[in-house]
Design a protein around this motif. Structure first.
Motif, short mmCIF file in Angstrom:
data_model
loop_
_atom_site.label_atom_id
_atom_site.label_comp_id
_atom_site.label_asym_id
_atom_site.label_seq_id
_atom_site.Cartn_x
_atom_site.Cartn_y
_atom_site.Cartn_z
N SER A 28 0.83 -1.21 0.00
CA SER A 28 0.00 0.00 0.00
C SER A 28 0.86 1.25 0.00
O SER A 28 0.54 2.25 -0.67
CB SER A 28 -0.96 -0.01 1.19
OG SER A 28 -0.25 -0.12 2.41
N ASP A 32 1.03 4.24 -3.19
CA ASP A 32 0.48 5.54 -2.88
C ASP A 32 0.82 6.56 -3.97
O ASP A 32 1.99 6.85 -4.23
CB ASP A 32 1.02 6.02 -1.53
CG ASP A 32 0.37 7.31 -1.07
OD1 ASP A 32 -0.83 7.49 -1.33
OD2 ASP A 32 1.07 8.13 -0.46
N GLU A 53 -7.31 -4.72 -5.43
CA GLU A 53 -7.95 -3.90 -4.39
C GLU A 53 -6.99 -2.83 -3.87
O GLU A 53 -7.38 -1.67 -3.71
CB GLU A 53 -8.40 -4.81 -3.26
CG GLU A 53 -8.97 -4.07 -2.05
CD GLU A 53 -9.31 -5.03 -0.92
OE1 GLU A 53 -8.61 -4.98 0.11
OE2 GLU A 53 -10.26 -5.83 -1.08
N LEU A 54 -5.74 -3.21 -3.62
CA LEU A 54 -4.77 -2.26 -3.12
C LEU A 54 -4.48 -1.14 -4.12
O LEU A 54 -4.36 0.04 -3.75
CB LEU A 54 -3.47 -2.98 -2.76
CG LEU A 54 -3.50 -3.86 -1.51
CD1 LEU A 54 -2.25 -4.72 -1.44
CD2 LEU A 54 -3.64 -2.99 -0.26
N ALA A 56 -6.54 -0.06 -6.47
CA ALA A 56 -7.73 0.79 -6.56
C ALA A 56 -7.83 1.72 -5.35
O ALA A 56 -8.28 2.86 -5.47
CB ALA A 56 -8.98 -0.08 -6.67
N ARG A 57 -7.38 1.28 -4.18
CA ARG A 57 -7.50 2.08 -2.96
C ARG A 57 -6.40 3.12 -2.82
O ARG A 57 -6.62 4.21 -2.30
CB ARG A 57 -7.49 1.16 -1.74
CG ARG A 57 -8.74 0.34 -1.54
CD ARG A 57 -8.59 -0.61 -0.37
NE ARG A 57 -8.31 0.13 0.88
CZ ARG A 57 -7.75 -0.42 1.96
NH1 ARG A 57 -7.39 -1.69 1.94
NH2 ARG A 57 -7.57 0.30 3.04
N HIS A 58 -5.17 2.79 -3.29
CA HIS A 58 -4.02 3.62 -2.93
C HIS A 58 -3.42 4.39 -4.11
O HIS A 58 -2.70 5.37 -3.88
CB HIS A 58 -2.94 2.77 -2.29
CG HIS A 58 -3.36 2.18 -0.97
ND1 HIS A 58 -3.44 2.92 0.18
CD2 HIS A 58 -3.76 0.92 -0.65
CE1 HIS A 58 -3.85 2.15 1.18
NE2 HIS A 58 -4.05 0.93 0.70
N HIS A 85 -12.70 -4.33 -9.08
CA HIS A 85 -12.03 -3.14 -8.56
C HIS A 85 -11.81 -2.05 -9.60
O HIS A 85 -11.38 -0.94 -9.25
CB HIS A 85 -10.68 -3.55 -7.96
CG HIS A 85 -10.81 -4.62 -6.92
ND1 HIS A 85 -11.31 -4.36 -5.66
CD2 HIS A 85 -10.56 -5.95 -6.96
CE1 HIS A 85 -11.34 -5.49 -4.96
NE2 HIS A 85 -10.88 -6.46 -5.72
N SER A 108 -14.46 2.43 -5.90
CA SER A 108 -14.33 2.62 -4.46
C SER A 108 -15.19 1.58 -3.75
O SER A 108 -16.40 1.48 -3.99
CB SER A 108 -14.79 4.03 -4.08
OG SER A 108 -14.72 4.21 -2.68
N PRO A 111 -12.65 -2.60 1.90
CA PRO A 111 -11.58 -3.60 1.74
C PRO A 111 -12.06 -5.00 2.10
O PRO A 111 -12.82 -5.19 3.05
CB PRO A 111 -10.50 -3.11 2.70
CG PRO A 111 -11.20 -2.22 3.68
CD PRO A 111 -12.33 -1.60 2.94
#
Length: 294
Positions: A28, A32, A53-54, A56-58, A85, A108, A111
């Motif tokens: 993660s 970033d 997933e990571l 898409a999130r970070h 994702h 979004s 998790p």
């Protein structure tokens, strides 16, 4: 910002090949702010799902993911994992028996990883990342080794070498031993740490490429070794682990190693550790006990 995801997939040897200034503690952290991600797809669909997933999130909202692999290792399930994702997923044209999946427009969502699973037969709650070996299920080799736990020797210092989700380390800790869980991958070490926390157990987790130069001799080492490096069959890393286990054991200490019965590990264990005998077996696995030469 550009991120090369193979260096984040959790294997220490991959990460050490990257200049120190560009290494990150977790996937993660490395993702970033990334705008472009190149990714050699793993075989496990669960790993595809978690790393998608990571990303898409970070990563940046406009991130573009180029995820490649050999045709024989790709599956429709990987497309579906990416589509959970990302709103846009497309496959490139194939070239030299390989192709890429290109994903963009991240979704979004809450998790899903890491997962916790209750293994009632063992009385354990087990954590896993998508790339953790067997995630948090009880694989057949580990089950055979667990069936021998009432025959393990006395001794305080125990090592779960190649700890995966930490099932064996947790059961050893429940026997009152001082346990160290060792693995080369980030996903396994973090899963073993979470498993220890979920079961209120004290387990030291060490991320290391085996036991080279191990300082404190162990009374017991348990090992359920891999025989693949990514998608390629390769038994040499296991040979190195067996040799390191032999060197790390105290005189009279024991290695308990379970492996697929077609693999040539018994003579290696005898030569590199000490007197080895078959303690148990089933239709596909062999459980070997070896006593370190005094």
């Amino acid at each position: 910002t550009f991120t090369d995801l193979p260096t984040l997939a959790g294997h220490l040897r991959d990460e050490l090949a990257v200049p120190a200034a560009h290494r990150c503690a977790t996937p993660s952290e490395a993702l970033d702010g990334a705008r472009t991600v190149l990714w050699r797809l793993p075989k496990a669909v669960a790993a595809v799902d978690e790393y998608a997933e990571l990303i898409a999130r970070h990563a940046q909202p406009g991130v573009v993911v180029v995820a490649g692999g050999r045709d024989k290792h790709l599956s429709r399930s990987m497309n579906e994992a990416l589509a959970r994702h990302f709103n846009r997923v497309a496959a490139s044209r194939g070239a030299r028996k390989a192709r890429a999946l290109v994903a963009s427009d991240p979704v979004s969502a809450a998790p899903r990883w890491p997962h916790l699973r209750r293994l009632d037969p063992l009385g354990l709650t087990v954590a896993a990342h998508g790339a953790t070996f067997s995630t948090n299920r009880l694989d057949r080799g580990t089950a055979l080794l667990v069936s021998c736990f009432d025959r393990l020797p006395d001794g305080d210092r125990a090592i779960d070498l190649g700890c995966g989700s930490g099932i064996l380390a947790a059961l050893l800790a429940r026997q009152g031993r001082s346990v160290t869980a060792v693995d080369v991958t980030w996903s396994a070490c973090d899963a073993a740490r979470l498993t220890a926390e979920a079961n209120d157990l004290a387990i030291e987790v060490v991320r290391s490429d085996g036991l080279q130069g191990w300082a404190q001799p162990a009374d017991l080492i348990v090992l359920n070794p891999p025989f693949h490096v990514r998608s390629a069959k390769d038994t040499e890393p296991t040979r190195a682990l067996i040799a390191q286990a032999g060197a790390a054991l105290a005189p009279g200490g024991e290695l308990w190693c379970v492996y697929n019965s077609h693999l040539p590990y018994l003579p290696w264990i005898s030569a590199l550790v000490g007197t080895a005998t078959i303690a148990a077996r089933d239709s596909g696995y062999v459980m070997v006990r070896a006593v370190a030469t005094e």
